[in-house]
Design a protein around this motif. Structure first.
Motif, PDB file in Angstrom:
ATOM      1  N   ARG A  17      10.671  30.768  44.139  1.00  0.00           N
ATOM      2  CA  ARG A  17      10.447  29.494  43.434  1.00  0.00           C
ATOM      3  C   ARG A  17      10.227  28.367  44.447  1.00  0.00           C
ATOM      4  N   LEU A  18      11.066  28.394  45.504  1.00  0.00           N
ATOM      5  CA  LEU A  18      10.945  27.324  46.517  1.00  0.00           C
ATOM      6  C   LEU A  18       9.591  27.377  47.214  1.00  0.00           C
ATOM      7  N   SER A  19       9.120  28.628  47.470  1.00  0.00           N
ATOM      8  CA  SER A  19       7.825  28.738  48.156  1.00  0.00           C
ATOM      9  C   SER A  19       6.711  28.168  47.273  1.00  0.00           C
ATOM     10  N   GLY A  25       3.721  21.280  46.976  1.00  0.00           N
ATOM     11  CA  GLY A  25       3.918  20.044  47.754  1.00  0.00           C
ATOM     12  C   GLY A  25       2.809  19.859  48.761  1.00  0.00           C
ATOM     13  N   LEU A  26       2.461  20.964  49.451  1.00  0.00           N
ATOM     14  CA  LEU A  26       1.414  20.897  50.487  1.00  0.00           C
ATOM     15  C   LEU A  26       0.067  20.522  49.866  1.00  0.00           C
ATOM     16  N   VAL A  27      -0.237  21.186  48.723  1.00  0.00           N
ATOM     17  CA  VAL A  27      -1.500  20.901  48.043  1.00  0.00           C
ATOM     18  C   VAL A  27      -1.513  19.441  47.574  1.00  0.00           C
ATOM     19  N   GLY A  28      -0.374  19.013  46.990  1.00  0.00           N
ATOM     20  CA  GLY A  28      -0.274  17.633  46.508  1.00  0.00           C
ATOM     21  C   GLY A  28      -0.464  16.643  47.636  1.00  0.00           C
ATOM     22  N   TYR A  29       0.192  16.921  48.764  1.00  0.00           N
ATOM     23  CA  TYR A  29       0.095  16.018  49.914  1.00  0.00           C
ATOM     24  C   TYR A  29      -1.351  15.956  50.410  1.00  0.00           C
ATOM     25  N   THR A  30      -2.001  17.146  50.498  1.00  0.00           N
ATOM     26  CA  THR A  30      -3.390  17.185  50.977  1.00  0.00           C
ATOM     27  C   THR A  30      -4.288  16.361  50.054  1.00  0.00           C
ATOM     28  N   LEU A  31      -4.069  16.530  48.727  1.00  0.00           N
ATOM     29  CA  LEU A  31      -4.894  15.771  47.773  1.00  0.00           C
ATOM     30  C   LEU A  31      -4.656  14.267  47.930  1.00  0.00           C
ATOM     31  N   TYR A  32      -3.385  13.891  48.150  1.00  0.00           N
ATOM     32  CA  TYR A  32      -3.070  12.477  48.334  1.00  0.00           C
ATOM     33  C   TYR A  32      -3.784  11.934  49.582  1.00  0.00           C
ATOM     34  N   SER A 491      -7.902  14.744  61.807  1.00  0.00           N
ATOM     35  CA  SER A 491      -7.693  14.365  60.402  1.00  0.00           C
ATOM     36  C   SER A 491      -7.504  15.599  59.528  1.00  0.00           C
ATOM     37  N   THR A 492      -7.079  15.359  58.289  1.00  0.00           N
ATOM     38  CA  THR A 492      -6.952  16.460  57.329  1.00  0.00           C
ATOM     39  C   THR A 492      -8.311  17.103  57.093  1.00  0.00           C
TER      40      THR A 492
END
Ligand code: FAD
Ligand code: NAI
Length: 515
Positions: A17-19, A25-32, A491-492
């Motif tokens: 679940r944590l993974s 989180g990683l995907v969300g951060y990248t999108l942000y 950059s990302t």
């Protein structure tokens, strides 16, 4: 009753679940980050009465400075013939198409757009610096020129981060016949030439002797640039060319020529041996104690030192020649050195003090490969120097602001206007802050380690570990090399493109079409 899952199973469920959460989180951060990149906040023009800070170059040093600098404190002007930052550590991978060149470029316009206050950028070469009049001359050397293509820029503060050019030591034929590996254009030229050699070698009725020559790729200089390029080239042949053009593949050969007794002189002995052994396994021929003396369009003439002390002249035919023998001082830097008496003994660049001020001047700083501060000419050094100057300039601006405010409050107190107790308290607070701001320690380089790719998915690393040094080589080091360079990408956008390029070349092979 329903049997309860065991402790291990429950732990694994939670880990699962944590993974999920961390991937989300990683995907969300990248999108942000992508959104933030595409929607920068509006910029404002800095106060025209502030000092003009001119920065030459858009390489490792200058861009690290720009990243750190609060641009609202100065009128910042950036001058460079290259309107992008280049992530040089992955440049050797562009020569074979493992990575596409645009993936490691970041436009300077995008970098500047994300600063709070606007900064100016001029695509031009700085052709001379006049430290007495405090002006630089700039020239637009691009193909399209407007009515004005040469002008002057006055400065209050100047940072020189123009890097270095390729060393040829005046050896005849080098400039005319070899490729360098410093800029994007160099990598593109090499990529084209490799395929030109392959296609020409595969031409109908080509003589065996000519096939051998064309398929002989010679690299001069066994420093990290030469070693990484040789490794990438061998991979390209083993993984792609062999499959696509099998008839000529047995004739393919890479030779690495080095003047010293071993390659990678700046790495530890254990890693030098590991690299040389790996190259032998990969069938890369290393010719040490061999100094190139002359280059013609088809051959390299070198002097080999034999173990008995005798010297022998050898002629080596080649199809592609890549010259990677280190750095030389750029003309603009040489010219400035002749104008400053305190620089008369400097040889390899502008001598700077511990605050990176060019010796013999008060308002010129130099960083990176064009500065001599006692460190190796590397990206690590250049970016730490740029970062240091960014902090220094931010503090200098804060000092001036604080001092002006203290003067203002003191004069108010002297004429008895306002609340003098409040003013005294503020002065005390500002003076305390000033002492902290002014206490800037001189620049000290912190070495994080050296990494180099050596082909067949192996890398070598000399990294600082606690208080010691860890020397390692192999496939795990290669994974470390990849993740380290990925995290260091500017950059990302660069990071995503590099990952896609790696996946693409692994899945479909490198693109061998010649543009
Ligand atoms: P650069 O990054 O070279 O930038 C110089 C800038 O000045 C450029 O924008 C250029 O266009 C501009 N310029 C040039 N002339 C003028 C002029 N007349 N006026 C205005 N602007 C000018 N180091 C590492 O630490 N790790 C690595 O893995 C690594 N890999 C490398 C791989 C390769 C293939 C190469 C070539 C180098 C590598 N290096 C590495 C070394 C590293 O790239 C350099 O030390 C670093 O680029 C130096 O930074 P710099 O800012 O001094 O100069
Ligand atoms: P370099 O200066 O490190 O090596 C050049 C080599 O060429 C030397 O070993 C020298 O002996 C040899 N040479 C010089 N003239 C010769 C001749 N006529 N014949 C044969 N050999 C000759 O240059 P390089 O590799 O271009 O690196 C420049 C800088 O960039 C270095 O500071 C290096 O550390 C850094 N860099 C770091 C990388 C990394 O950390 N992975 C990758 C690439 C560069």
């Amino acid at each position: 009753p329903k049997p309860k899952p065991g402790k291990l199973r429950r732990t694994l469920r939670w880990a699962w679940r944590l993974s999920y959460l961390s991937v989300a989180g990683l995907v969300g951060y990248t999108l942000y980050v992508i959104y933030d990149d595409r929607h920068p906040v509006p910029q404002f023009e800095p106060d025209p009465s502030k000092k003009t800070l001119v920065i030459l170059g858009t390489g490792w040093g200058s861009v690290a400075l720009l990243k750190k600098l609060d641009t609202e404190n100065y009128n910042v002007v950036v001058v460079s013939p290259r309107n992008y930052f280049l992530f040089t550590p992955l440049l050797p991978s562009c020569t074979t198409g493992t990575i596409e060149h645009r993936s490691i470029m970041e436009p300077v316009r995008a970098i500047l757009r994300h600063k709070r206050a606007a900064a100016k950028y001029y695509e031009a070469d700085a052709s001379s610096i006049d430290p007495d009049r405090k002006v630089i001359r700039i020239v637009d050397n691009s193909e399209i020129k407007g009515a004005t293509s040469e002008t002057e820029i006055p400065y209050d503060m100047l940072v020189i981060g123009v890097g270095a050019e390729n060393a040829t030591f005046g050896i005849p034929g080098v400039r005319e016949h070899s490729c360098f590996l410093k800029e994007i254009g160099d990598a593109q030229q090499i990529r084209k030439k490799i395929m030109d050699c392959v296609e020409t070698a595969a031409f109908k009725d080509q003589s065996q002797e000519e096939v051998d020559r064309l398929m002989h790729m010679v690299v001069v200089g066994g420093g990290p640039t030469g070693v990484e390029f040789a490794g990438e080239l061998q991979d390209f042949f083993d993984e792609d060319i062999k499959k696509l053009v099998p008839e000529i593949s047995p004739r393919f050969k890479v030779t690495l020529i080095e003047a010293l007794p071993n390659v990678l002189p700046s790495f530890s002995k254990q890693l030098i041996d590991y690299t040389e052994n790996t190259f032998r396994e990969e069938k890369i021929d290393i010719k040490t104690k061999t100094v190139v003396k002359r280059v013609t369009d088809k051959t390299v003439e070198a002097e080999v030192s034999r173990p008995d002390g005798t010297k022998e002249r050898v002629v080596i035919p080649y199809g592609l020649l890549v010259w990677a023998t280190g750095n030389a001082v750029r003309p603009i830097v040489k010219d400035l050195m002749t104008r400053i008496p305190a620089q008369k003994d400097a040889r390899r660049g502008l001598a700077v003090n511990e605050y990176l001020v060019v010796q013999g001047t008060r308002d010129i700083w130099a960083i990176g490969d064009c500065a001599v501060a006692g460190y190796a000419p590397t990206a690590q050094v250049a970016s730490q120097e740029g970062n240091f100057l960014g902090r220094l300039f931010n503090n200098m601006a804060k000092t001036e602001d604080h001092e002006a405010r203290i003067r203002e409050l003191s004069s108010k107190m002297n004429i008895g206007s306002g609340n003098s107790a409040e003013a005294a308290a503020e002065i005390e607070k500002l003076e305390k802050q000033l002492r902290r701001i002014k206490d800037i320690k001189p620049f000290r380089y912190s070495h994080q380690g050296s990494l180099a790719y050596i082909g067949s998915e192996k890398a070598v690393a000399d990294v600082s570990w606690w208080n010691g040094n860890l020397a390692t080589g192999g496939s795990m080091t290669y994974l470390f090399w990849r993740s380290a360079y990925l995290s260091m990408c500017f950059s990302t956008r660069n990071r995503v493109l590099v990952i896609l390029d790696w996946l693409k070349s692994k899945a479909f092979g490198r693109d061998v079409s010649r543009e």
